[in-house]
Design a protein around this motif. Structure first.
Motif, short mmCIF file in Angstrom:
data_model
loop_
_atom_site.label_atom_id
_atom_site.label_comp_id
_atom_site.label_asym_id
_atom_site.label_seq_id
_atom_site.Cartn_x
_atom_site.Cartn_y
_atom_site.Cartn_z
N GLN A 188 23.08 41.75 13.24
CA GLN A 188 22.26 40.53 13.17
C GLN A 188 21.65 40.39 11.78
N GLN A 189 21.15 41.50 11.23
CA GLN A 189 20.51 41.42 9.92
C GLN A 189 21.54 41.04 8.85
N ARG A 190 22.75 41.58 8.97
CA ARG A 190 23.78 41.21 7.99
C ARG A 190 24.20 39.75 8.17
N LEU A 191 24.19 39.28 9.43
CA LEU A 191 24.49 37.86 9.66
C LEU A 191 23.42 36.99 9.00
N CYS A 192 22.16 37.43 9.10
CA CYS A 192 21.08 36.67 8.47
C CYS A 192 21.26 36.62 6.96
N LEU A 193 21.72 37.73 6.40
CA LEU A 193 21.98 37.74 4.96
C LEU A 193 23.15 36.81 4.63
N ALA A 194 24.19 36.84 5.48
CA ALA A 194 25.33 35.95 5.25
C ALA A 194 24.90 34.50 5.33
N ARG A 195 24.01 34.20 6.28
CA ARG A 195 23.50 32.84 6.45
C ARG A 195 22.76 32.39 5.19
N ALA A 196 21.96 33.33 4.62
CA ALA A 196 21.23 33.00 3.39
C ALA A 196 22.20 32.82 2.23
N LEU A 197 23.20 33.72 2.14
CA LEU A 197 24.15 33.64 1.02
C LEU A 197 25.00 32.38 1.08
N ALA A 198 25.29 31.91 2.31
CA ALA A 198 26.14 30.73 2.47
C ALA A 198 25.52 29.51 1.81
N MET A 199 24.20 29.51 1.68
CA MET A 199 23.53 28.37 1.05
C MET A 199 23.61 28.45 -0.48
N GLU A 200 24.22 29.52 -0.95
CA GLU A 200 24.40 29.74 -2.38
C GLU A 200 23.11 29.67 -3.18
N PRO A 201 22.21 30.58 -2.86
CA PRO A 201 20.94 30.63 -3.58
C PRO A 201 21.12 31.33 -4.92
N GLU A 202 20.07 31.28 -5.72
CA GLU A 202 20.08 31.99 -7.00
C GLU A 202 19.18 33.21 -6.92
N VAL A 203 18.19 33.10 -6.03
CA VAL A 203 17.22 34.18 -5.88
C VAL A 203 17.26 34.65 -4.43
N LEU A 204 17.12 35.96 -4.20
CA LEU A 204 17.04 36.47 -2.84
C LEU A 204 15.71 37.19 -2.65
N LEU A 205 15.02 36.86 -1.56
CA LEU A 205 13.80 37.56 -1.19
C LEU A 205 14.10 38.36 0.07
N LEU A 206 14.04 39.66 -0.01
CA LEU A 206 14.37 40.50 1.14
C LEU A 206 13.12 41.24 1.58
N ASP A 207 12.68 40.99 2.80
CA ASP A 207 11.45 41.61 3.29
C ASP A 207 11.81 42.79 4.19
N GLU A 208 11.78 43.96 3.64
CA GLU A 208 12.14 45.17 4.39
C GLU A 208 13.35 44.93 5.28
#
Ligand SMILES: Nc1ncnc2c1ncn2[C@@H]1O[C@H](COP(=O)(O)OP(=O)(O)OP(=O)(O)O)[C@@H](O)[C@H]1O
Ligand SMILES: [Mg+2]
Lengths: 282, 280
Positions: free
Chosen positions: B178-198
């Protein structure tokens, strides 16, 4: 006393309490069946009452009840749900406006139904000129169940995990898109439970309807015509018609069945819709 | 009347750029200058300053309750929707001034991807978790959508595990998935900055290792700010480190610098005690 003994005592006490709760329910049902079952049958459902309800059936009343409920729910559900969505999704939860509206809803849901009857009579029947009619009755009933639907919907919306909303905000999703695709489908079982309770209250209501929908026995021509609901019929047979007991009991059984049907169909409808909205979209 | 402005959520038909345009040069510098976050009268973090260089990974470490999450949420302005929350100071993402009134929340948030402490996939199918946000942002072409799903699930190493169950609910995945899916969901939006909270706090060591590898592979492509309680992890993957602490009931930044400056050469007593495990 050791632990298993205590557990055992708890189980027995709990069981007895459950029996105590069920007893009046079973006794009532038994009484209704004893009195009403001889009268019940297709003919009872399909014919018009005669002799003030002492004989004949309840066909026109079923139609009136159906129309009143339809008017009530088709006003109360969209308005109530919309209000709950506004309170929960657009207002900040602890804002003064939100708390003020919440408080007035709580007060409103404690108002006795007779007040809604008199209010409905004054506003819908007299001021708006709808007269004694299905429309007046349904609208007055809608006013009565509205606070109820708003509160239960609001609670189910608030119970949607905060993580979904945070994710949606971080992804900059539109609030309406999120509402349709995730929030409402997730909350719909709870909303349905509220609608079910409101349906039960609306079907069982008499005080509101006597002053608004009226109590003529004939079949209504339109929603602007007067009509008698099942609960009003039971009340009338019990208080004004000697010798109407068995027909009253039979009507009560029909009303119970109707509540059961409405309950299950609302619940399963909400379940189906929720599953449809959440499942894979091609 | 306090309304969260609906206009900032309205959908537009912008189409996101293609993935291969994510190159090092797109990653902006993130600079936080004297930022404080208050909840009512209580302050969560005070006068925090730090700078994350383009494409670098900054680890944010510190004891529980020192305002790390609050600081992170102030960067993409999730703090806006917390009643009574106030943010002061200046944060910049590239040339974008985060707290300026003219800044569009939508632009800000499409440039910043976020992964939360608890995995929070939508209760939709695995594929729809990625497709739904893209559709909301105006991408309609089915082929393109499906391509994005595969591409981003591959990027987080989830494709082989879920390619036969894309239609199943994301809630049926394991916590790590699930956590990796959440990361994939964030990456799919093609951001420039990533904020990862633990991102690993809810995960077992094996899943943690997987995510850690993944985050390592993101370096250079995105500017990353990651909260972690795991100092060994910070030592392994961070380019720079910021140490937070609680001082007089309020969080603050004790020291910020390169990994070596913090873990090896620090002269700050709090940092030394924290990094050697004596405190915190
Ligand atoms: N929504 C909120 N309303 C009020 N106070 C809050 C809120 N969120 C956080 N706080 C307070 O702000 C302070 C910092 O919280 P924060 O969640 O930022 O800490 P943290 O460093 O992320 O902690 P952890 O490592 O446990 O996640 C805490 O004292 C907390 O009680
Ligand atoms: Mg936190």
């Amino acid at each position: 006393m050791n632990l298993t003994q205590r557990d055992w005592l708890f189980t027995v006490t709990g069981g007895l309490l459950v029996c105590l709760v069920l007893l009046p329910l079973v006794a009532m049902l038994f009484d209704l069946l004893r009195l009403g079952l001889p009268v019940l049958g297709w003919e009872f459902l399909l014919t018009a009452p005669s002799n003030a309800g002492r004989s004949g059936g309840i066909a026109p009343l079923l139609i009136s009840t159906g129309w009143i409920l339809l008017v009530c729910l088709s006003v109360a559900v969209p308005v109530g749900l919309g209000c709950a969505v506004f309170l929960n999704e657009w207002l900040l939860p602890e804002s003064r406006l939100s708390r003020g509206i919440g408080l007035s809803l709580d007060v409103l849901s404690g108002v006795p139904s007779i007040i809604f009857g008199l209010f409905g009579y004054q506003v819908f029947a007299i001021t708006l000129g709808l007269g004694f009619s299905i429309l007046s009755g349904g609208l007055a009933l809608a006013c009565m169940v509205l606070p109820f639907i708003v509160r239960t919907s609001q609670q189910s919306l608030a119970a949607v995990p905060a993580g979904y909303r945070q994710a949606a905000q971080a992804l900059s999703l539109s609030q309406t898109g999120m509402l349709w695709r995730v929030v409402l489908p997730t909350a719909s079982p709870g909303i349905a439970a509220g609608v079910v309770l409101a349906t039960g209250r609306a079907l069982g209501e008499t005080a509101v309807l006597i002053f608004t929908a009226g109590y003529v026995l004939r079949q209504p021509d339109s929603v602007l015509d007067s009509g008698r609901a099942l609960a009003v019929h039971i009340y009338d047979l019990a208080t004004n018609v000697t010798g109407g007991t068995s027909h009253g009991a039979a009507t009560a059984l029909v009303l119970l069945a109707l509540i059961l049907i409405a309950t299950t169909s609302v619940r399963s409808g909400a379940g189906l819709w929720s599953r449809y909205m959440l499942e894979e979209k091609r | 009347m306090s309304l969260t402005s609906p206009s900032t959520f309205s959908a537009s038909a912008e189409v996101l750029p293609a993935h291969d345009q994510v190159v090092q040069s797109r990653a902006p510098v993130v600079s936080i200058d004297q930022v404080s976050v208050f909840y009512g009268d209580q302050c969560a973090i005070q006068r925090a300053s730090l700078t994350v260089q383009p494409g670098q990974l900054m680890a944010l470490v510190g004891p529980s309750g020192c305002g790390k999450t609050s600081l992170l949420h102030s960067i993409n302005r999730l703090t806006d929707s917390v009643a009574g929350c106030r943010v002061t100071g200046e944060t910049r993402v590239g040339e974008l001034a985060v707290n300026a009134p003219a800044t569009s929340l939508r632009e800000l948030r499409t440039r910043i991807g976020m992964v939360f402490q608890q995995p929070n996939p939508f209760p939709l199918s695995v594929a729809d978790n990625i497709r739904f946000p893209l559709k909301e942002h105006g991408l309609r072409n089915k082929q393109a959508l499906n391509q994005r799903v595969e591409q981003n699930l591959r990027a987080v190493g989830l494709w082989d595990e879920v390619k036969d169950r894309l239609q199943q609910s994301a809630l049926s995945l394991s916590g790590g998935q699930q956590q990796r899916l959440c990361l994939a969901r964030a990456l799919a939006m093609e951001p420039e900055v990533l904020l990862l909270d633990e991102p690993c706090s809810a995960l077992d060591p094996v899943a943690t290792e997987t995510i850690e590898q993944l985050i390592r592979s993101l370096k250079g492509h995105y500017t990353v700010l990651m909260v972690t309680h795991n100092l060994a992890q910070a030592r392994r993957i961070a380019d720079a480190v910021t140490v937070c602490w609680v001082d007089e009931g309020c969080g603050c930044v004790v020291e910020t610098g390169s990994r070596e400056a913090i873990f090896v050469n620090s002269s700050n007593p709090v940092t030394r005690a924290y990094c050697s495990g004596e405190k915190g």
